[in-house]
Scaffold this motif. Sequence first.
Motif, PDB file in Angstrom:
ATOM      1  N   SER B 162       0.838  -1.208   0.000  1.00  0.00           N
ATOM      2  CA  SER B 162       0.000   0.000   0.000  1.00  0.00           C
ATOM      3  C   SER B 162       0.871   1.255   0.000  1.00  0.00           C
ATOM      4  N   GLY B 163       0.470   2.222  -0.794  1.00  0.00           N
ATOM      5  CA  GLY B 163       1.193   3.493  -0.840  1.00  0.00           C
ATOM      6  C   GLY B 163       2.614   3.342  -1.375  1.00  0.00           C
ATOM      7  N   ASP B 164       2.899   2.216  -2.044  1.00  0.00           N
ATOM      8  CA  ASP B 164       4.275   1.933  -2.484  1.00  0.00           C
ATOM      9  C   ASP B 164       5.257   2.319  -1.379  1.00  0.00           C
ATOM     10  N   ALA B 165       4.857   1.939  -0.141  1.00  0.00           N
ATOM     11  CA  ALA B 165       5.492   2.535   1.032  1.00  0.00           C
ATOM     12  C   ALA B 165       6.819   1.889   1.394  1.00  0.00           C
ATOM     13  N   CYS B 166       7.668   1.771   0.411  1.00  0.00           N
ATOM     14  CA  CYS B 166       9.033   1.326   0.667  1.00  0.00           C
ATOM     15  C   CYS B 166       9.912   1.953  -0.390  1.00  0.00           C
ATOM     16  N   TYR B 167      10.700   2.931  -0.009  1.00  0.00           N
ATOM     17  CA  TYR B 167      11.721   3.483  -0.906  1.00  0.00           C
ATOM     18  C   TYR B 167      11.150   4.430  -1.953  1.00  0.00           C
ATOM     19  N   LEU B 168      10.021   4.045  -2.581  1.00  0.00           N
ATOM     20  CA  LEU B 168       9.515   4.863  -3.690  1.00  0.00           C
ATOM     21  C   LEU B 168       9.101   6.269  -3.273  1.00  0.00           C
ATOM     22  N   PRO B 169       8.470   6.462  -2.107  1.00  0.00           N
ATOM     23  CA  PRO B 169       8.214   7.853  -1.717  1.00  0.00           C
ATOM     24  C   PRO B 169       9.507   8.672  -1.654  1.00  0.00           C
ATOM     25  N   ARG B 170      10.579   8.060  -1.142  1.00  0.00           N
ATOM     26  CA  ARG B 170      11.835   8.804  -1.014  1.00  0.00           C
ATOM     27  C   ARG B 170      12.501   9.030  -2.374  1.00  0.00           C
ATOM     28  N   THR B 171      12.478   7.996  -3.253  1.00  0.00           N
ATOM     29  CA  THR B 171      13.108   8.215  -4.567  1.00  0.00           C
ATOM     30  C   THR B 171      12.322   9.245  -5.353  1.00  0.00           C
ATOM     31  N   THR B 172      11.005   9.191  -5.232  1.00  0.00           N
ATOM     32  CA  THR B 172      10.166  10.069  -6.039  1.00  0.00           C
ATOM     33  C   THR B 172      10.348  11.523  -5.628  1.00  0.00           C
ATOM     34  N   ILE B 173      10.317  11.796  -4.321  1.00  0.00           N
ATOM     35  CA  ILE B 173      10.489  13.188  -3.915  1.00  0.00           C
ATOM     36  C   ILE B 173      11.942  13.618  -4.127  1.00  0.00           C
ATOM     37  N   GLY B 174      12.864  12.679  -3.997  1.00  0.00           N
ATOM     38  CA  GLY B 174      14.261  13.011  -4.284  1.00  0.00           C
ATOM     39  C   GLY B 174      14.411  13.477  -5.727  1.00  0.00           C
ATOM     40  N   HIS B 175      13.725  12.757  -6.614  1.00  0.00           N
ATOM     41  CA  HIS B 175      13.753  13.092  -8.032  1.00  0.00           C
ATOM     42  C   HIS B 175      13.174  14.491  -8.270  1.00  0.00           C
ATOM     43  N   CYS B 176      12.057  14.778  -7.591  1.00  0.00           N
ATOM     44  CA  CYS B 176      11.437  16.098  -7.771  1.00  0.00           C
ATOM     45  C   CYS B 176      12.246  17.191  -7.077  1.00  0.00           C
ATOM     46  N   PHE B 177      12.878  16.862  -5.972  1.00  0.00           N
ATOM     47  CA  PHE B 177      13.605  17.853  -5.162  1.00  0.00           C
ATOM     48  C   PHE B 177      14.920  18.251  -5.811  1.00  0.00           C
ATOM     49  N   MET B 178      15.685  17.214  -6.269  1.00  0.00           N
ATOM     50  CA  MET B 178      17.010  17.533  -6.824  1.00  0.00           C
ATOM     51  C   MET B 178      17.382  16.660  -8.012  1.00  0.00           C
ATOM     52  N   GLY B 179      16.387  15.927  -8.534  1.00  0.00           N
ATOM     53  CA  GLY B 179      16.660  15.095  -9.713  1.00  0.00           C
ATOM     54  C   GLY B 179      17.381  13.800  -9.399  1.00  0.00           C
ATOM     55  N   ASP B 180      17.614  13.526  -8.132  1.00  0.00           N
ATOM     56  CA  ASP B 180      18.386  12.353  -7.737  1.00  0.00           C
ATOM     57  C   ASP B 180      17.988  11.907  -6.334  1.00  0.00           C
ATOM     58  N   PHE B 181      18.579  10.782  -5.919  1.00  0.00           N
ATOM     59  CA  PHE B 181      18.408  10.230  -4.581  1.00  0.00           C
ATOM     60  C   PHE B 181      19.657  10.599  -3.766  1.00  0.00           C
ATOM     61  N   PHE B 182      19.634  10.337  -2.455  1.00  0.00           N
ATOM     62  CA  PHE B 182      20.894  10.447  -1.712  1.00  0.00           C
ATOM     63  C   PHE B 182      21.058   9.236  -0.808  1.00  0.00           C
ATOM     64  N   VAL B 183      22.296   8.901  -0.530  1.00  0.00           N
ATOM     65  CA  VAL B 183      22.595   7.909   0.501  1.00  0.00           C
ATOM     66  C   VAL B 183      23.693   8.463   1.403  1.00  0.00           C
ATOM     67  N   ALA B 184      23.688   8.003   2.627  1.00  0.00           N
ATOM     68  CA  ALA B 184      24.722   8.438   3.572  1.00  0.00           C
ATOM     69  C   ALA B 184      26.080   7.956   3.061  1.00  0.00           C
ATOM     70  N   ASP B 185      27.035   8.851   3.029  1.00  0.00           N
ATOM     71  CA  ASP B 185      28.351   8.526   2.471  1.00  0.00           C
ATOM     72  C   ASP B 185      29.219   7.844   3.523  1.00  0.00           C
ATOM     73  N   MET B 186      29.390   6.553   3.339  1.00  0.00           N
ATOM     74  CA  MET B 186      30.270   5.763   4.206  1.00  0.00           C
ATOM     75  C   MET B 186      31.484   5.315   3.396  1.00  0.00           C
ATOM     76  N   SER B 187      31.839   6.087   2.406  1.00  0.00           N
ATOM     77  CA  SER B 187      32.972   5.835   1.489  1.00  0.00           C
ATOM     78  C   SER B 187      32.718   4.666   0.551  1.00  0.00           C
ATOM     79  N   GLN B 188      31.453   4.234   0.457  1.00  0.00           N
ATOM     80  CA  GLN B 188      31.180   3.030  -0.329  1.00  0.00           C
ATOM     81  C   GLN B 188      31.381   3.209  -1.831  1.00  0.00           C
ATOM     82  N   HIS B 189      31.571   4.453  -2.312  1.00  0.00           N
ATOM     83  CA  HIS B 189      31.842   4.647  -3.731  1.00  0.00           C
ATOM     84  C   HIS B 189      33.341   4.752  -4.019  1.00  0.00           C
ATOM     85  N   LEU B 190      34.143   4.608  -3.004  1.00  0.00           N
ATOM     86  CA  LEU B 190      35.588   4.742  -3.185  1.00  0.00           C
ATOM     87  C   LEU B 190      36.244   3.385  -2.974  1.00  0.00           C
ATOM     88  N   GLU B 191      37.053   2.970  -3.920  1.00  0.00           N
ATOM     89  CA  GLU B 191      37.629   1.627  -3.839  1.00  0.00           C
ATOM     90  C   GLU B 191      38.524   1.478  -2.609  1.00  0.00           C
TER      91      GLU B 191
END
Lengths: 114, 779
Positions: B162-191
């Motif tokens: 119901s309400g697509d109430a997992c992740y999609l509300p956050r991705t959708t407003i993220g998309h409208c807010f800044m065109g993207d999503f965000f995740v907490a940076d724990m250096s996971q994008h750095l090898e």
Amino acid sequence: MAEKYGLFIDYQWCTGCHSCEMACKVEHGWKAGEANGVILFEDGPRMMANGKYEYNNLPVFTSQCDLCADRTAMGKLPTCVHHCQAACMKYGPVSELAKLAEATPRSWVYVPEQ
Amino acid sequence: MLTNELEGVNKDVYKTDWQWQEGEYTVTRTNMWTAPGCHNGCSVLYYTKDGKVEKIEGDPLSPYNQGRLCMRCLDVVETFYHPDRLKYPLKRVGERGENKWERITWDEAYDDIVKHVREIQEEFGPEAIVSMQGTGRNICWQTPYLSYAGFGSPNFVLGFLSGDACYLPRTTIGHCFMGDFFVADMSQHLEKRYADPEYVYPEYILNVGNNALVSNGDGFFGHWIVDVMKQGGTKLIVLDPSCTWLASKAEYWLQVRPGTDAAVVIAMLNTIIEEDLYDHDFVENWCYGFEELAERCKEYPAELAAEISGVDAELIRQAARAFAGANPGTIQWGLKVDQTVCGIPLAQALLSMGAICGDIDVPGGMMIPRCAYDIPDSYGCGMWNLSDEMLGKMLGVETSPLHALGFDPTANGDTVLNAIETGEPYPIKMLFIQSTNPIANMAADAPRVYRAMRSVSYNVVVDVFMTPTAIACADIVLPCGMSSERNSARVWWWPLRSIVKVADYYEAKSDEQIILELGKRLEPRLFPWNTDVELMTWWIQSGNRFHAGWPHKTDETFPELVEKVIDWPDDWAYRKYELGWLRDDGQPGFNTNTGKCELFNTLFDAWGFDPMPYYEEPPESPVSTPELFEEYPYVLTTGARTWEYFHSEERQVPRLRESHPDPLTDLHPDTAAKIGVCAGDWIWVENMRGKCKQRVRINPSLKPDTVRSEHGWWFPETEGAEPNLFGVFDSNINNLTVQGVTGPTLYGAPYANQICKIYPVTKENDCSPSEIVTRKGGF
């Protein structure tokens, strides 16, 4: 006499994830219902005198813990240490672990029987 | 040897090759991702012998999990070779619910499905076929591709969530807010991870709506938080109704009443603006609508938020100051953000907080991720094959244009349920249910969904075990492979990781093989690949479908990825909005109408939705329904994760079940005493819609009027046939939740903020809720 090895637990970081228990059980082939080499003792959330809640989780090793002798013989870490999600366990000579414990608040060192 | 950190790894034992021989075992370095389900994609070593996985170990050379594994992966060999696994395609021979099947061949199964699809397409149109999946299985793009390209239907949906109430509300407003999503940076994008000189440890993490250590949501290894606390001295602010381990370590634990987080977060925003603690430079250059936001926040003084949430007003202010003072601060957000009717505005408030504090896309902050090589690892995969006319038929689009335009476009589950029940706006004739068990897990008002699914004339279930959902409604059941039995890959978000097939299990096929073989029969033009390996190479190379610029696509093949094991693209940077990487026109800025973070949302404004964060009381609560609350005097929150299980999975796995044998409901000790129960006693949890029984666990950190119940429980060790149906309704907390009550955008639903009463299970009142639902038409 060969140097005695043990385990060091920096338990303020133990989140209670049970990975040590499952790693041990799987490594030694013990089934559900059978005794294990390590048991996680969990306490919390418990209100302390300062009004804050605390969790104190502690892996306790049983007489079935062989410090993963087969693994260490081939240069691997004991499986509980290897897989600990909080990375709060270490394996090494007891003398070195004792020094580490001295410098680490709320930690302890496990010394096996053999 | 005193270390289990990366640099201490014994390279004689752990190699950088993708495969080698160790004694009698072949060791394969690859990554694990479903089945069984998970939100991570950890790196593992499979030890195989004679085509069978004998052992598994975490890969210590992987920067992702650094050798660590949770208990579900550690015990996965027991799951892989569980005797109850589905071994062959099955066709129903008894009535639905009788659990009677005959073994058929794959060809017979495909022929049966194709025959039904053709009939439905001709008579009712492709839109009458709804495909669905659950969460955390590796079918995020596969099922959508089959739906859009194979069935030709725009109706791909998350299994009655119901309400697509997992992740999609956050991705959708993220998309409208800044065109993207965000995740907490724990250096996971750095090898090099934490050792990368560019990385900065966050000073504060604001943790809202999840217990990441257990849930690992959104491709985030929860224990990274412990890493940064230990190594970087990172401090925590935690919003949670219960004192989790993280909350116990927090500088500020804000014990919110379930469902009221938005009031607290907007009040924190108010403090930050009022006390001039925000980042003027970022607001001036990169934000749109600050004045309007400031006006809106004035409506939420800390005292009002305190009254609503039960959190002390001064604590709210202190937490706001701590977050604003952190350089950088970051936010770890999760599922419970989505599980209120104001999920969208809560997510919007959190995005606004990060933006005005200057934490967006800085090292250690709220980094903007996209999938490596821009691979379309999303619910939109294959959507480009649908005509505009067909896209316009997607269920839910008329009410909420966001469903067609969102970052992860799907049909809306509540609308699909209505269509099944009423035949409006058109009838639904077939469900293709791939790796989801809705009546055990994600469907709110599970009994209603059970009845609806049974009323659909033709249903196919693809799964690893026989589930209550399959018994209740399936006509064909297809056995799918586990993670070790598939050639696939993981890319949520970064890096790209191989998933290599190392074993077979009877006639089970991978999800990739299933969609390919079925797709080739349905629409060969859109399924031109000969093998799963070719399909995976196409997928890896299919970037830049939705973005013009960053990340760049790759020409890497699947076999090349297998040898690399983990592939870190070289086009990663922080502050991408300064580099022109985010916008399709290559200009600096964010991928929005204004090019800025839209504190005042221009799209929402155009669509007639509130363009700024607001708080809305849960539809049933002590405040909104005080009379009802007299009869049901407890606030019920649901869905807290357990170490042992991923949602409704793994209840049949002995070593995991041993660790957590029963469904648990947390009660404050005074509350337990008040109703006369002790730890371990069975209680009824009941409200206007239904009831279920769970066992009591004492949790002194809860407010006495809060009840916290687990979800996802069924009992595979009991009778599968109805009336028992694996006991799926006995302890099912979704007997109490509701469908069709969502935010105005159709996103966000009150799973985790219900009301209930509780009382002991006695000899006199004990009964089988499963029998009530399946035989007596109850709930």
